[in-house]
Design a protein around this motif. Structure first.
Motif, PDB file in Angstrom:
ATOM      1  N   PRO A  45      89.963 107.032  -3.500  1.00 51.09           N
ATOM      2  CA  PRO A  45      89.578 107.698  -4.752  1.00 51.09           C
ATOM      3  C   PRO A  45      90.515 107.381  -5.911  1.00 51.09           C
ATOM      4  N   ALA A  46      91.790 107.165  -5.609  1.00 51.86           N
ATOM      5  CA  ALA A  46      92.749 106.875  -6.677  1.00 51.86           C
ATOM      6  C   ALA A  46      92.516 105.508  -7.303  1.00 51.86           C
ATOM      7  N   ALA A  47      91.946 104.568  -6.544  1.00 49.71           N
ATOM      8  CA  ALA A  47      91.736 103.214  -7.062  1.00 49.71           C
ATOM      9  C   ALA A  47      90.574 103.158  -8.044  1.00 49.71           C
ATOM     10  N   GLU A  48      89.599 104.030  -7.867  1.00 47.23           N
ATOM     11  CA  GLU A  48      88.429 104.109  -8.751  1.00 47.23           C
ATOM     12  C   GLU A  48      87.682 102.777  -8.820  1.00 47.23           C
ATOM     13  N   VAL A  49      87.574 102.102  -7.682  1.00 52.11           N
ATOM     14  CA  VAL A  49      86.765 100.891  -7.583  1.00 52.11           C
ATOM     15  C   VAL A  49      85.928 100.989  -6.306  1.00 52.11           C
ATOM     16  N   SER A  50      84.801 100.292  -6.302  1.00 51.00           N
ATOM     17  CA  SER A  50      83.942 100.265  -5.128  1.00 51.00           C
ATOM     18  C   SER A  50      82.925  99.148  -5.299  1.00 51.00           C
ATOM     19  N   ALA A  51      82.089  98.974  -4.322  1.00 52.16           N
ATOM     20  CA  ALA A  51      80.951  98.056  -4.384  1.00 52.16           C
ATOM     21  C   ALA A  51      79.897  98.618  -3.459  1.00 52.16           C
ATOM     22  N   HIS A  52      78.696  98.093  -3.543  1.00 48.93           N
ATOM     23  CA  HIS A  52      77.648  98.565  -2.650  1.00 48.93           C
ATOM     24  C   HIS A  52      77.815  97.978  -1.249  1.00 48.93           C
ATOM     25  N   TYR A  53      78.208  96.693  -1.194  1.00 49.86           N
ATOM     26  CA  TYR A  53      78.333  96.020   0.093  1.00 49.86           C
ATOM     27  C   TYR A  53      79.609  95.177   0.125  1.00 49.86           C
ATOM     28  N   LEU A  54      80.121  94.982   1.321  1.00 45.53           N
ATOM     29  CA  LEU A  54      81.215  94.050   1.576  1.00 45.53           C
ATOM     30  C   LEU A  54      80.819  93.195   2.768  1.00 45.53           C
ATOM     31  N   ILE A  55      81.042  91.888   2.657  1.00 47.92           N
ATOM     32  CA  ILE A  55      80.757  90.967   3.758  1.00 47.92           C
ATOM     33  C   ILE A  55      82.072  90.362   4.223  1.00 47.92           C
ATOM     34  N   ASP A  56      82.436  90.649   5.453  1.00 47.56           N
ATOM     35  CA  ASP A  56      83.694  90.140   6.004  1.00 47.56           C
ATOM     36  C   ASP A  56      83.533  88.666   6.393  1.00 47.56           C
ATOM     37  N   GLU A  57      84.664  88.035   6.693  1.00 44.94           N
ATOM     38  CA  GLU A  57      84.622  86.603   6.969  1.00 44.94           C
ATOM     39  C   GLU A  57      83.898  86.271   8.264  1.00 44.94           C
ATOM     40  N   ASP A  58      83.742  87.251   9.158  1.00 48.93           N
ATOM     41  CA  ASP A  58      82.985  87.015  10.388  1.00 48.93           C
ATOM     42  C   ASP A  58      81.500  87.316  10.223  1.00 48.93           C
ATOM     43  N   ARG A  70      75.626 104.391  -8.619  1.00 44.32           N
ATOM     44  CA  ARG A  70      76.349 103.462  -9.499  1.00 44.32           C
ATOM     45  C   ARG A  70      77.744 103.211  -8.911  1.00 44.32           C
ATOM     46  N   ALA A  71      77.911 102.075  -8.242  1.00 39.59           N
ATOM     47  CA  ALA A  71      79.231 101.696  -7.729  1.00 39.59           C
ATOM     48  C   ALA A  71      80.080 101.155  -8.868  1.00 39.59           C
ATOM     49  N   TRP A  72      81.396 101.140  -8.672  1.00 45.62           N
ATOM     50  CA  TRP A  72      82.334 100.791  -9.744  1.00 45.62           C
ATOM     51  C   TRP A  72      82.978  99.435  -9.461  1.00 45.62           C
ATOM     52  N   HIS A  73      82.218  98.387  -9.640  1.00 48.36           N
ATOM     53  CA  HIS A  73      82.682  97.046  -9.286  1.00 48.36           C
ATOM     54  C   HIS A  73      82.810  96.099 -10.475  1.00 48.36           C
ATOM     55  N   ALA A  74      82.113  96.367 -11.559  1.00 49.27           N
ATOM     56  CA  ALA A  74      82.052  95.401 -12.664  1.00 49.27           C
ATOM     57  C   ALA A  74      83.134  95.625 -13.717  1.00 49.27           C
TER      58      ALA A  74
END
Length: 234
Positions: A45-58, A70-74
């Motif tokens: 919560p302190a970072a105030e950033v997010s995204a809808h999805y994350l894709i790991d290297e695997d 509304r995610a906070w990525h842009a």
């Protein structure tokens, strides 16, 4: 959303209500030393950033925020007249250390996971290929991701992003101002001119990034504008 596209749910508290319908997808790299660190930050919560999805290297696909939120990525950004890009977009983070921690090609497993996920998002929201963009496209003065190693050509083969145009000639604009106006008309924020050029090059000429206007990028921009004016990039 097809459930089989999602491997894990790691809910982030960092979201609020959308103010616009979804019309874009923004692709990012995490730019952190590991995927675990990136997930921790995107859920802090302190970072105030997010995204809808994350894709790991695997190839693991993790949902962090539901698409109706509304995610906070842009961050501070702009594309084709839209300034609240968080409200208008779905954000996808690809685990990669980025330019700061040892930038490297995205894995085959990541791209294999991205294609069906992106295809599903684009289909459901009716998103035009021209509106599948990188973070650097919408924030050229601040961001460089997903960077010059990202395989936009692969996305274009699936009609999930625009294909690189084939310039018919080198094109020198009458002056720098004319080029910048054309770049702005295409969709970029030109407040920092050289940064906007570098962002354009990362997307359309990734093998040579100079931040300077030349005949090749002039020709690329001309072809993109012609396609847009003919309604061929939607």
């Amino acid at each position: 959303m097809d459930r089989w596209l999602i491997h894990r749910e790691v809910p982030s508290p960092n979201w609020n209500a959308r103010k616009l319908p979804v019309s874009m997808v923004v692709l990012h790299y995490t730019g952190m030393a590991s995927g675990a660190e990136a997930i921790e930050r995107l859920c802090d919560p302190a970072a105030e950033v997010s995204a809808h999805y994350l894709i790991d290297e695997d190839g693991t696909v993790i949902r962090l925020v539901d698409e109706d939120k509304r995610a906070w990525h842009a961050g501070r950004s702009y594309w084709r007249g839209v300034t609240d890009i968080n409200s208008a977009s779905v954000g996808i983070e690809l685990v990669n250390p980025g330019h700061e921690f040892g930038y490297r090609p995205f894995t085959d497993a990541q791209m294999d996971a991205l294609i069906p996920l992106l295809a599903d998002i684009v289909r459901r929201h009716g998103i035009a290929p021209a509106n599948v963009v990188g973070h650097s496209d919408i924030a050229p003065a601040r961001k460089t991701d997903p960077g010059e190693l990202f395989d936009w050509d692969l996305l274009a083969r699936y009609r999930l992003a625009l294909a690189k145009p084939k310039p018919r000639m080198r094109l020198i604009y009458d002056n720098d101002g004319a080029f910048y106006l054309a770049l702005e008309r295409y969709g970029y924020d030109i407040a920092d001119g050289p940064a906007a050029i570098r962002a354009f090059e990362r997307r359309w000429r990734p093998h040579r990034i100079t931040g300077a206007i030349d005949g090749q990028i002039g020709a690329l921009l001309f072809e993109l504008l012609i396609a847009r004016d003919l309604g061929q990039d939607c």
